[in-house]
Design a protein around this motif. Structure first.
Motif, short mmCIF file in Angstrom:
data_model
loop_
_atom_site.label_atom_id
_atom_site.label_comp_id
_atom_site.label_asym_id
_atom_site.label_seq_id
_atom_site.Cartn_x
_atom_site.Cartn_y
_atom_site.Cartn_z
N LEU A 140 0.78 -1.24 -0.02
CA LEU A 140 -0.09 -0.06 -0.19
C LEU A 140 0.84 1.27 0.13
N ALA A 141 1.87 1.26 0.88
CA ALA A 141 2.77 2.29 0.73
C ALA A 141 3.33 2.63 -0.77
N MET A 142 3.88 1.54 -1.30
CA MET A 142 4.28 1.78 -2.61
C MET A 142 3.44 2.51 -3.79
N LEU A 143 2.24 1.75 -3.64
CA LEU A 143 0.86 2.42 -4.22
C LEU A 143 0.90 3.93 -3.84
N LEU A 144 0.92 4.07 -2.91
CA LEU A 144 0.63 5.65 -2.36
C LEU A 144 1.79 6.58 -3.00
N VAL A 145 2.95 6.08 -3.04
CA VAL A 145 3.98 6.84 -3.50
C VAL A 145 3.78 7.02 -5.17
N LEU A 146 3.44 6.16 -5.89
CA LEU A 146 3.09 6.15 -7.13
C LEU A 146 1.91 7.22 -7.51
N ALA A 147 0.84 7.07 -6.19
CA ALA A 147 -0.20 8.02 -6.61
C ALA A 147 0.26 9.38 -6.40
N LEU A 148 0.99 9.62 -5.45
CA LEU A 148 1.42 11.02 -5.46
C LEU A 148 2.29 11.54 -6.36
N LEU A 149 3.20 10.71 -7.00
CA LEU A 149 4.00 11.31 -8.10
C LEU A 149 3.27 11.45 -9.53
N VAL A 205 21.55 15.05 -10.85
CA VAL A 205 22.35 15.68 -12.00
C VAL A 205 22.57 17.23 -11.87
N GLY A 206 22.03 17.86 -10.71
CA GLY A 206 22.55 19.28 -10.90
C GLY A 206 21.32 20.07 -10.98
N ARG A 207 21.55 21.28 -10.80
CA ARG A 207 20.58 22.36 -10.78
C ARG A 207 20.48 22.83 -12.26
N TRP A 208 21.51 22.50 -13.14
CA TRP A 208 21.71 23.22 -14.43
C TRP A 208 20.81 22.60 -15.43
N SER A 209 20.38 21.06 -14.99
CA SER A 209 19.21 20.66 -16.16
C SER A 209 18.00 21.05 -15.73
N LEU A 210 17.19 21.49 -16.83
CA LEU A 210 15.92 22.19 -16.60
C LEU A 210 14.89 21.32 -17.15
N THR A 211 15.16 20.19 -17.64
CA THR A 211 14.08 19.38 -18.26
C THR A 211 14.34 17.73 -17.80
N MET A 212 13.24 17.31 -17.03
CA MET A 212 13.79 15.87 -16.78
C MET A 212 13.23 14.96 -17.54
N PRO A 213 13.82 14.02 -18.18
CA PRO A 213 13.27 13.19 -19.25
C PRO A 213 12.57 12.14 -18.46
N PRO A 214 11.60 11.44 -19.24
CA PRO A 214 10.60 10.46 -18.67
C PRO A 214 11.26 9.31 -17.85
N SER A 215 12.43 9.00 -18.77
CA SER A 215 13.27 7.64 -17.95
C SER A 215 13.77 8.20 -16.77
N ALA A 216 14.09 9.44 -16.35
CA ALA A 216 14.49 9.66 -15.12
C ALA A 216 13.41 9.61 -13.93
N LEU A 217 12.40 9.97 -14.52
CA LEU A 217 11.09 10.34 -13.68
C LEU A 217 10.85 8.76 -13.16
N LEU A 218 11.05 7.78 -14.15
CA LEU A 218 10.53 6.43 -13.94
C LEU A 218 11.64 5.71 -13.03
N GLY A 219 12.84 6.29 -13.08
CA GLY A 219 13.87 5.63 -12.10
C GLY A 219 13.72 6.27 -10.76
N ILE A 220 13.37 7.61 -10.51
CA ILE A 220 13.20 7.99 -9.35
C ILE A 220 11.92 7.49 -8.62
N ALA A 221 10.86 7.16 -9.47
CA ALA A 221 9.81 6.41 -8.88
C ALA A 221 10.28 5.01 -8.32
N LEU A 222 11.07 4.44 -9.06
CA LEU A 222 11.19 2.96 -8.76
C LEU A 222 12.12 3.02 -7.59
N ILE A 223 13.13 3.91 -7.10
CA ILE A 223 13.79 4.24 -6.09
C ILE A 223 12.90 4.44 -4.83
N LEU A 224 11.88 5.40 -4.94
CA LEU A 224 11.04 5.64 -3.88
C LEU A 224 10.00 4.67 -3.61
#
Length: 223
Positions: A47-56, A71-90
């Motif tokens: 349930l905690a995993m699903l909640l994290v996905l729902a929040l994202l 990656v640092g503040r210089w990157s202004l655009t987050m690619p979809p693959s990065a979002l999926l990777g962060i979601a997996l970690i969270l």
């Protein structure tokens, strides 16, 4: 040990006294708990995993700080693959964190629904009844009084002859007396009072016979 020596003696004496006026046989069992409820901890972790996905999903921007951290503040655009990777970690962190927290038994029990506890206690009581009292008396007059301390729940399971004559609600007074005493920290007294009330019911429907013998042990069994 679950009960003190005084509690054991009190319950054993109550069983002996209760059986003096009836052909019924009373078995008493006290257990620390009826189930470990590890599956409940797993359900909360999922349930905690699903909640994290729902929040994202609702607030994708919540992942920005994690992306900037890597990656640092210089990157202004987050690619979809990065979002999926962060979601997996969270979700992995959420799963592991909840599993570790719920390894602590008191918290796991507190988060277990009451209906789940009731079903598990009943299931354990029936299993123990089949092993200790069912069909072990000549007249099918065995009764199990089962107390599960962690859940603070009790069950009364009766053999065929008793079940056919005594409605389940008749045991209500015995159950109320037992649970009240357990909540007061007096499990031995509660067991003894419940046994006395069970004995009164049995004496009414199954009075003692002249050739009656003690077929099941009077001592309380601790698991």
């Amino acid at each position: 040990m679950l009960l003190s020596e005084t509690d054991r003696a009190t319950v054993g004496a109550a069983v002996t006294a209760a059986e003096f006026g009836t052909a019924g046989e009373i078995v008493t069992i006290v257990a620390t708990e009826s189930d470990a409820y590890h599956d409940v901890a797993l359900h909360w972790a999922i349930l905690a995993m699903l909640l994290v996905l729902a929040l994202l999903s609702a607030w994708p921007g919540a992942a920005d700080p994690f992306y900037e951290l890597v990656v640092g503040r210089w990157s202004l655009t987050m690619p979809p693959s990065a979002l999926l990777g962060i979601a997996l970690i969270l979700v992995t962190v959420a799963f592991l964190l909840v599993r570790v927290l719920l390894a602590w038994r008191p918290l796991r029990l507190a988060l277990t629904p009451r209906t789940t506890k009731a079903r598990r206690v009943r299931r354990r009581a029936i299993a123990l009844f089949r092993a200790s009292a069912e069909r072990r008396t000549s007249g099918r007059t065995g009764v199990l009084l089962y107390l599960s301390l962690a859940e603070r729940r009790a069950e009364i399971v009766a053999d065929a002859a008793i079940h056919s004559r005594v409605a389940p609600e008749i045991w209500g007074d015995a159950m109320i007396a037992l649970i009240a005493a357990v909540r007061d920290g007096r499990p031995g007294d509660g067991m003894a009072e419940a046994v006395t009330r069970i004995g009164a019911v049995l004496a009414e429907h199954f009075p003692r016979r002249a050739d009656d013998i003690n077929e099941l042990p009077d001592r309380v069994i601790e698991l």
